[in-house]
Write a protein that holds these residues in place. Structure first.
Motif, PDB file in Angstrom:
ATOM      1  N   HIS A  21      34.690  46.498  48.135  1.00 53.69           N
ATOM      2  CA  HIS A  21      34.776  46.064  49.524  1.00 53.69           C
ATOM      3  C   HIS A  21      35.222  47.228  50.401  1.00 53.69           C
ATOM      4  O   HIS A  21      35.899  48.158  49.933  1.00 53.69           O
ATOM      5  N   GLU A  22      34.853  47.150  51.667  1.00 58.68           N
ATOM      6  CA  GLU A  22      35.282  48.139  52.662  1.00 58.68           C
ATOM      7  C   GLU A  22      36.804  48.299  52.585  1.00 58.68           C
ATOM      8  O   GLU A  22      37.539  47.313  52.530  1.00 58.68           O
ATOM      9  N   GLY A  23      37.261  49.538  52.543  1.00 59.01           N
ATOM     10  CA  GLY A  23      38.690  49.833  52.511  1.00 59.01           C
ATOM     11  C   GLY A  23      39.308  49.871  51.123  1.00 59.01           C
ATOM     12  O   GLY A  23      40.488  50.186  50.989  1.00 59.01           O
ATOM     13  N   VAL A  24      38.528  49.556  50.085  1.00 61.33           N
ATOM     14  CA  VAL A  24      39.034  49.619  48.707  1.00 61.33           C
ATOM     15  C   VAL A  24      38.462  50.885  48.068  1.00 61.33           C
ATOM     16  O   VAL A  24      37.254  51.092  48.062  1.00 61.33           O
ATOM     17  N   SER A  25      39.337  51.728  47.559  1.00 62.60           N
ATOM     18  CA  SER A  25      38.898  52.997  46.972  1.00 62.60           C
ATOM     19  C   SER A  25      38.989  52.948  45.442  1.00 62.60           C
ATOM     20  O   SER A  25      39.658  52.078  44.869  1.00 62.60           O
ATOM     21  N   HIS A  26      38.336  53.901  44.809  1.00 66.12           N
ATOM     22  CA  HIS A  26      38.328  53.976  43.349  1.00 66.12           C
ATOM     23  C   HIS A  26      39.735  54.112  42.779  1.00 66.12           C
ATOM     24  O   HIS A  26      39.985  53.666  41.663  1.00 66.12           O
ATOM     25  N   ASP A  27      40.643  54.738  43.517  1.00 68.54           N
ATOM     26  CA  ASP A  27      41.991  54.954  42.996  1.00 68.54           C
ATOM     27  C   ASP A  27      42.972  53.836  43.373  1.00 68.54           C
ATOM     28  O   ASP A  27      44.163  53.923  43.089  1.00 68.54           O
ATOM     29  N   ASP A  28      42.484  52.773  43.960  1.00 68.45           N
ATOM     30  CA  ASP A  28      43.311  51.610  44.277  1.00 68.45           C
ATOM     31  C   ASP A  28      43.814  51.008  42.962  1.00 68.45           C
ATOM     32  O   ASP A  28      43.027  50.818  42.029  1.00 68.45           O
ATOM     33  N   PRO A  29      45.100  50.702  42.838  1.00 68.00           N
ATOM     34  CA  PRO A  29      45.617  50.116  41.596  1.00 68.00           C
ATOM     35  C   PRO A  29      44.914  48.824  41.188  1.00 68.00           C
ATOM     36  O   PRO A  29      44.798  48.525  39.992  1.00 68.00           O
ATOM     37  N   ARG A  30      44.418  48.070  42.153  1.00 67.44           N
ATOM     38  CA  ARG A  30      43.692  46.834  41.813  1.00 67.44           C
ATOM     39  C   ARG A  30      42.383  47.149  41.107  1.00 67.44           C
ATOM     40  O   ARG A  30      41.935  46.379  40.246  1.00 67.44           O
ATOM     41  N   VAL A  31      41.766  48.272  41.458  1.00 71.72           N
ATOM     42  CA  VAL A  31      40.527  48.690  40.789  1.00 71.72           C
ATOM     43  C   VAL A  31      40.844  49.095  39.356  1.00 71.72           C
ATOM     44  O   VAL A  31      40.154  48.694  38.414  1.00 71.72           O
ATOM     45  N   THR A  32      41.897  49.875  39.188  1.00 72.88           N
ATOM     46  CA  THR A  32      42.315  50.288  37.850  1.00 72.88           C
ATOM     47  C   THR A  32      42.581  49.062  36.978  1.00 72.88           C
ATOM     48  O   THR A  32      42.163  48.996  35.816  1.00 72.88           O
ATOM     49  N   GLU A  33      43.249  48.059  37.537  1.00 70.44           N
ATOM     50  CA  GLU A  33      43.549  46.821  36.811  1.00 70.44           C
ATOM     51  C   GLU A  33      42.267  46.058  36.471  1.00 70.44           C
ATOM     52  O   GLU A  33      42.110  45.550  35.355  1.00 70.44           O
ATOM     53  N   ALA A  34      41.326  45.986  37.414  1.00 69.55           N
ATOM     54  CA  ALA A  34      40.070  45.268  37.179  1.00 69.55           C
ATOM     55  C   ALA A  34      39.253  45.941  36.077  1.00 69.55           C
ATOM     56  O   ALA A  34      38.702  45.262  35.200  1.00 69.55           O
ATOM     57  N   VAL A  35      39.172  47.266  36.124  1.00 67.67           N
ATOM     58  CA  VAL A  35      38.411  47.991  35.103  1.00 67.67           C
ATOM     59  C   VAL A  35      39.060  47.801  33.735  1.00 67.67           C
ATOM     60  O   VAL A  35      38.376  47.500  32.749  1.00 67.67           O
ATOM     61  N   ALA A  36      40.375  47.952  33.665  1.00 66.17           N
ATOM     62  CA  ALA A  36      41.074  47.799  32.386  1.00 66.17           C
ATOM     63  C   ALA A  36      40.909  46.377  31.840  1.00 66.17           C
ATOM     64  O   ALA A  36      40.665  46.191  30.644  1.00 66.17           O
ATOM     65  N   GLY A  37      41.030  45.383  32.712  1.00 65.05           N
ATOM     66  CA  GLY A  37      40.861  44.002  32.271  1.00 65.05           C
ATOM     67  C   GLY A  37      39.468  43.723  31.767  1.00 65.05           C
ATOM     68  O   GLY A  37      39.272  43.025  30.761  1.00 65.05           O
ATOM     69  N   SER A  38      38.483  44.287  32.438  1.00 67.04           N
ATOM     70  CA  SER A  38      37.100  44.080  32.006  1.00 67.04           C
ATOM     71  C   SER A  38      36.803  44.839  30.720  1.00 67.04           C
ATOM     72  O   SER A  38      36.103  44.329  29.845  1.00 67.04           O
ATOM     73  N   ALA A  46      39.447  35.379  34.312  1.00 70.53           N
ATOM     74  CA  ALA A  46      40.516  36.142  34.958  1.00 70.53           C
ATOM     75  C   ALA A  46      40.013  37.511  35.412  1.00 70.53           C
ATOM     76  O   ALA A  46      40.347  37.972  36.512  1.00 70.53           O
ATOM     77  N   ALA A  47      39.195  38.161  34.586  1.00 70.64           N
ATOM     78  CA  ALA A  47      38.639  39.466  34.955  1.00 70.64           C
ATOM     79  C   ALA A  47      37.735  39.333  36.180  1.00 70.64           C
ATOM     80  O   ALA A  47      37.803  40.140  37.106  1.00 70.64           O
ATOM     81  N   ALA A  48      36.906  38.312  36.202  1.00 67.66           N
ATOM     82  CA  ALA A  48      36.014  38.095  37.346  1.00 67.66           C
ATOM     83  C   ALA A  48      36.820  37.819  38.615  1.00 67.66           C
ATOM     84  O   ALA A  48      36.459  38.293  39.698  1.00 67.66           O
ATOM     85  N   ASP A  49      37.907  37.101  38.485  1.00 72.42           N
ATOM     86  CA  ASP A  49      38.764  36.823  39.636  1.00 72.42           C
ATOM     87  C   ASP A  49      39.349  38.112  40.212  1.00 72.42           C
ATOM     88  O   ASP A  49      39.405  38.285  41.437  1.00 72.42           O
ATOM     89  N   ARG A  50      39.765  39.037  39.338  1.00 70.66           N
ATOM     90  CA  ARG A  50      40.283  40.330  39.822  1.00 70.66           C
ATOM     91  C   ARG A  50      39.205  41.067  40.625  1.00 70.66           C
ATOM     92  O   ARG A  50      39.482  41.631  41.675  1.00 70.66           O
ATOM     93  N   TRP A  51      37.966  41.062  40.105  1.00 74.49           N
ATOM     94  CA  TRP A  51      36.881  41.750  40.811  1.00 74.49           C
ATOM     95  C   TRP A  51      36.558  41.080  42.149  1.00 74.49           C
ATOM     96  O   TRP A  51      36.252  41.752  43.123  1.00 74.49           O
ATOM     97  N   THR A  52      36.634  39.756  42.201  1.00 74.51           N
ATOM     98  CA  THR A  52      36.329  39.025  43.427  1.00 74.51           C
ATOM     99  C   THR A  52      37.196  39.496  44.587  1.00 74.51           C
ATOM    100  O   THR A  52      36.740  39.566  45.726  1.00 74.51           O
ATOM    101  N   ARG A  53      38.430  39.846  44.304  1.00 75.76           N
ATOM    102  CA  ARG A  53      39.359  40.273  45.354  1.00 75.76           C
ATOM    103  C   ARG A  53      39.052  41.663  45.906  1.00 75.76           C
ATOM    104  O   ARG A  53      39.475  41.989  47.015  1.00 75.76           O
ATOM    105  N   ILE A  54      38.317  42.476  45.146  1.00 75.87           N
ATOM    106  CA  ILE A  54      38.127  43.875  45.565  1.00 75.87           C
ATOM    107  C   ILE A  54      36.673  44.304  45.701  1.00 75.87           C
ATOM    108  O   ILE A  54      36.394  45.387  46.225  1.00 75.87           O
TER     109      ILE A  54
END
Length: 101
Positions: free
Chosen positions: A12-29, A80-88
């Motif tokens: 999403h606009e304003g979310v960068s690759h280094d955002d901790p939520r992205v790191t969490e989503a990738v790790a969870g997936s 749960a992994a899909a939910d993390r991605w939905t937010r970002i």
């Protein structure tokens, strides 16, 4: 019949690759490979292309049947992994039938 499950994520606009939520989503997936049964060779990672039409991240895995893929998709860890991605991010999915080798 093998089903190849492909998911392409665009942040999403304003979310960068280094955002901790992205790191969490990738790790969870990525962890789904070991915590959810059925996914053969499940992988996820950042896109390496600089093309405008490229997604930011992609995931791909092979499943022995549509039923096994459905079980994977409804497993609580996948939900749960899909939910993390939905937010970002938004995403596109394609499930291809792959001929046996």
């Amino acid at each position: 019949m093998t089903i190849r499950h492909i998911v392409l994520f665009r942040l999403h606009e304003g979310v960068s690759h280094d955002d901790p939520r992205v790191t969490e989503a990738v790790a969870g997936s990525a962890g789904l490979r070991t915590t959810v049964p059925g996914g053969e060779d499940w992988r996820i990672g950042a896109d390496t292309s600089d093309r405008e039409v490229s997604a930011d991240f992609g995931g791909v895995g092979d499943f022995e049947s549509p039923a096994v893929l459905r079980a994977f998709l409804t497993h609580p860890d996948h939900v749960a992994a899909a939910d993390r991605w939905t937010r970002i991010a938004g995403w596109t999915v394609c499930d291809l039938e792959i001929a046996s080798r």
